[in-house]
Design an enzyme around this catalytic site. Structure first.
Site, PDB file in Angstrom:
ATOM      1  N   ASN A 156      55.722  14.431 -34.709  1.00  0.00           N
ATOM      2  CA  ASN A 156      55.582  15.820 -34.521  1.00  0.00           C
ATOM      3  C   ASN A 156      56.545  16.508 -33.679  1.00  0.00           C
ATOM      4  O   ASN A 156      56.775  17.562 -33.329  1.00  0.00           O
ATOM      5  CB  ASN A 156      54.199  16.055 -33.615  1.00  0.00           C
ATOM      6  CG  ASN A 156      54.040  14.892 -32.744  1.00  0.00           C
ATOM      7  OD1 ASN A 156      53.972  13.722 -32.969  1.00  0.00           O
ATOM      8  ND2 ASN A 156      53.934  15.080 -31.279  1.00  0.00           N
ATOM      9  N   GLN A 184      51.190  16.327 -39.429  1.00  0.00           N
ATOM     10  CA  GLN A 184      52.257  17.047 -39.465  1.00  0.00           C
ATOM     11  C   GLN A 184      52.957  17.252 -40.814  1.00  0.00           C
ATOM     12  O   GLN A 184      53.738  17.880 -40.876  1.00  0.00           O
ATOM     13  CB  GLN A 184      53.537  16.524 -38.396  1.00  0.00           C
ATOM     14  CG  GLN A 184      53.004  16.704 -37.016  1.00  0.00           C
ATOM     15  CD  GLN A 184      52.946  18.261 -36.682  1.00  0.00           C
ATOM     16  OE1 GLN A 184      53.535  19.083 -37.257  1.00  0.00           O
ATOM     17  NE2 GLN A 184      52.579  18.569 -35.427  1.00  0.00           N
ATOM     18  N   THR A 242      25.318  18.488 -38.842  1.00  0.00           N
ATOM     19  CA  THR A 242      25.356  19.455 -39.954  1.00  0.00           C
ATOM     20  C   THR A 242      26.699  19.871 -40.090  1.00  0.00           C
ATOM     21  O   THR A 242      27.402  20.516 -39.029  1.00  0.00           O
ATOM     22  CB  THR A 242      24.226  20.781 -39.621  1.00  0.00           C
ATOM     23  OG1 THR A 242      23.001  20.155 -39.305  1.00  0.00           O
ATOM     24  CG2 THR A 242      24.362  21.627 -40.829  1.00  0.00           C
ATOM     25  N   CYS A 327      59.038  18.223 -16.865  1.00  0.00           N
ATOM     26  CA  CYS A 327      59.460  18.167 -15.597  1.00  0.00           C
ATOM     27  C   CYS A 327      58.685  18.052 -14.382  1.00  0.00           C
ATOM     28  O   CYS A 327      57.701  19.081 -14.340  1.00  0.00           O
ATOM     29  CB  CYS A 327      60.189  19.599 -15.424  1.00  0.00           C
ATOM     30  SG  CYS A 327      61.755  19.684 -14.374  1.00  0.00           S
TER      31      CYS A 327
HETATM   32  C1  LIG Z   1      50.933  13.990 -35.205  1.00  0.00           C
HETATM   33  C2  LIG Z   1      49.734  14.478 -34.513  1.00  0.00           C
HETATM   34  N1  LIG Z   1      48.314  14.000 -34.702  1.00  0.00           N
HETATM   35  C3  LIG Z   1      47.325  14.516 -34.229  1.00  0.00           C
HETATM   36  C4  LIG Z   1      47.259  15.725 -33.721  1.00  0.00           C
HETATM   37  C5  LIG Z   1      46.014  16.159 -33.092  1.00  0.00           C
HETATM   38  O1  LIG Z   1      45.200  17.176 -33.993  1.00  0.00           O
HETATM   39  P1  LIG Z   1      44.300  18.060 -33.310  1.00  0.00           P
HETATM   40  O2  LIG Z   1      44.993  19.218 -32.498  1.00  0.00           O
HETATM   41  O3  LIG Z   1      43.610  18.791 -34.556  1.00  0.00           O
HETATM   42  O4  LIG Z   1      43.309  17.354 -32.625  1.00  0.00           O
HETATM   43  C6  LIG Z   1      48.562  16.437 -33.560  1.00  0.00           C
HETATM   44  C7  LIG Z   1      48.515  17.777 -32.857  1.00  0.00           C
HETATM   45  O5  LIG Z   1      49.368  18.118 -32.165  1.00  0.00           O
HETATM   46  C8  LIG Z   1      49.658  15.810 -34.195  1.00  0.00           C
HETATM   47  O6  LIG Z   1      50.823  16.603 -34.084  1.00  0.00           O
END
Ligand SMILES: Cc1ncc(COP(=O)(O)O)c(C=O)c1O
Length: 375
Positions: A156, A184, A242, A327
């Site tokens: 990500n 991603q 559900t 930071c």
């Molecule tokens: C690589 C990755 N995995 C999992 C998630 C988590 O997904 P969610 O925000 O739908 O819980 C993110 C979200 O930033 C992500 O970038």
């Protein structure tokens, strides 16, 4: 240079994406018409059941699997938790061994740390300077006690794509379930599960123009999972509760749209235009983080050398993007991903992630370049 302060440029599609109007249209229809419980067998339940089945088929079509192998969840984090905890608890071996990497999202790292507290043994595979794992490291890490391997499809922060096919092959040779977090990569890369060779795969709705709070987990037929939520036997006993037909249908529609990768080269060209423009302006004072080629086509993570990423963005409130490092009380702390890649602290401090999406225009990129050049 005068700034047009009214123009806002969104370059943070890896954080979240706006709802696609075609997804919103499906949701509007359901909100106005369908309220039935998909488990009910009467006239009110039937349309809800049809909607749910259609949504499951749309997700399955994107992944090239059977609809029976799709579990709807509350998002990427839940899908990851279900995969990791579900496999671990099903193994019935408290001191089981889990393999993952140093560059995973917290939605993988934290459940693994939790399982470690319960007795699991954890191996975090290292990555090279571009953020890639070496399949040979995975091969060496496997033990007789390994019950699951989880390696993200694409990162990500820097967008680096992992050699999933090679890693999944190693897992298969040892008969170990292999999970990939594809939050991603969906809609940006091909993600057919048989081509990747994975047994479990995570989808997060809000990364692909569906709403937040919905996701899916692909679970290959034959893989057993202990559910996280016990209750009535929804989702073939893998997630009680559900189903939200509204959210499932939204995800289904978004997955159908994500299956069309024909717009990706345009996004990649804009991403490369941004990079080229930055290099023209900053020369050696801008550095690419992540793999030069094996990288998500929408992601550009750069370090502005000698600068603090958060300060670069704070000076440009028109641009929505992310910093790579936090930071804290005047000290810059490298993100775990950049740290695992061995990025020098003084370089990592200047990291900024720009991530583009379907709505991104050439004009936005040119404006962003102009603003960045003046910052
Ligand atoms: C690589 C990755 N995995 C999992 C998630 C988590 O997904 P969610 O925000 O739908 O819980 C993110 C979200 O930033 C992500 O970038």
């Amino acid at each position: 240079m005068r700034r047009n302060t009214t123009q806002r440029i969104y370059l943070d599609y890896n954080a979240s994406t706006p709802l696609d109007p075609r997804v919103a249209a499906v949701m509007r229809e359901i909100m106005e018409q369908d309220f039935g419980n998909p488990s009910s067998t009467h006239w009110a339940g039937a349309p809800a059941q049809d909607r749910l089945a259609a949504a499951r088929r749309q997700v399955a079509d994107l992944l090239g699997c059977s609809p029976r192998e799709i579990v709807f969840t509350g998002g990427g984090s839940e899908s990851n938790n279900l995969a990791l905890k579900g496999l671990y608890f099903d193994s019935d071996r408290p001191n089981a061994h889990i393999i993952t990497t140093r560059v995973e999202h917290p939605a993988i790292v934290e459940p693994c740390r939790f399982l470690e507290r319960l007795g699991a043994r954890l191996t975090l595979l290292p990555v090279d300077g571009s953020g890639r794992v070496d399949p040979d490291d995975l091969r060496r890490a496997v033990t007789a006690d390994t019950v699951l391997i989880s390696i993200m499809h694409a990162n990500n922060e820097v967008g680096t794509i992992q050699p999933i096919e090679d890693c999944a092959r190693i897992a298969r040779e040892h008969g170990i379930p292999f999970h990939t977090d594809a939050a991603q990569s969906i809609g940006k890369l091909p993600t057919r599960v048989d081509d990747l060779g994975v047994d479990l795969l995570t989808i997060a709705g809000h990364k692909l123009h569906a709403p937040k709070g919905v996701g899916a987990l692909y679970v290959r037929e034959g893989i057993e999972l202990e559910p996280l939520i016990h209750g009535a036997g929804h989702e073939r006993g893998r997630r009680a509760g559900t189903e939200s037909v509204l959210l499932a249908a939204a995800l289904g529609q978004a997955c159908e749209l994500a299956g069309d990768l024909s717009g990706v080269p345009r996004i990649q060209a804009l991403r490369d235009r941004l990079w080229t423009g930055l290099v023209e302006h900053f020369g050696e004072r801008v550095v690419l983080n992540g793999h030069p080629d094996e990288r998500l086509p929408n992601t550009l993570n750069v370090s502005f050398v000698g600068r603090i990423g958060a300060e670069v963005l704070a000076a440009l409130p028109e641009i929505a993007a992310s910093t790579g490092s936090a930071c804290h009380s005047g000290r810059v702390e490298l993100s775990p991903v950049l740290a695992a890649m061995g990025v020098a602290p003084e370089i990592g401090a200047g990291a900024v992630r720009f991530s583009l999406g379907r709505p991104t225009t050439a004009e936005e990129i040119d404006t962003a370049l102009r603003l960045l050049g003046g910052a």
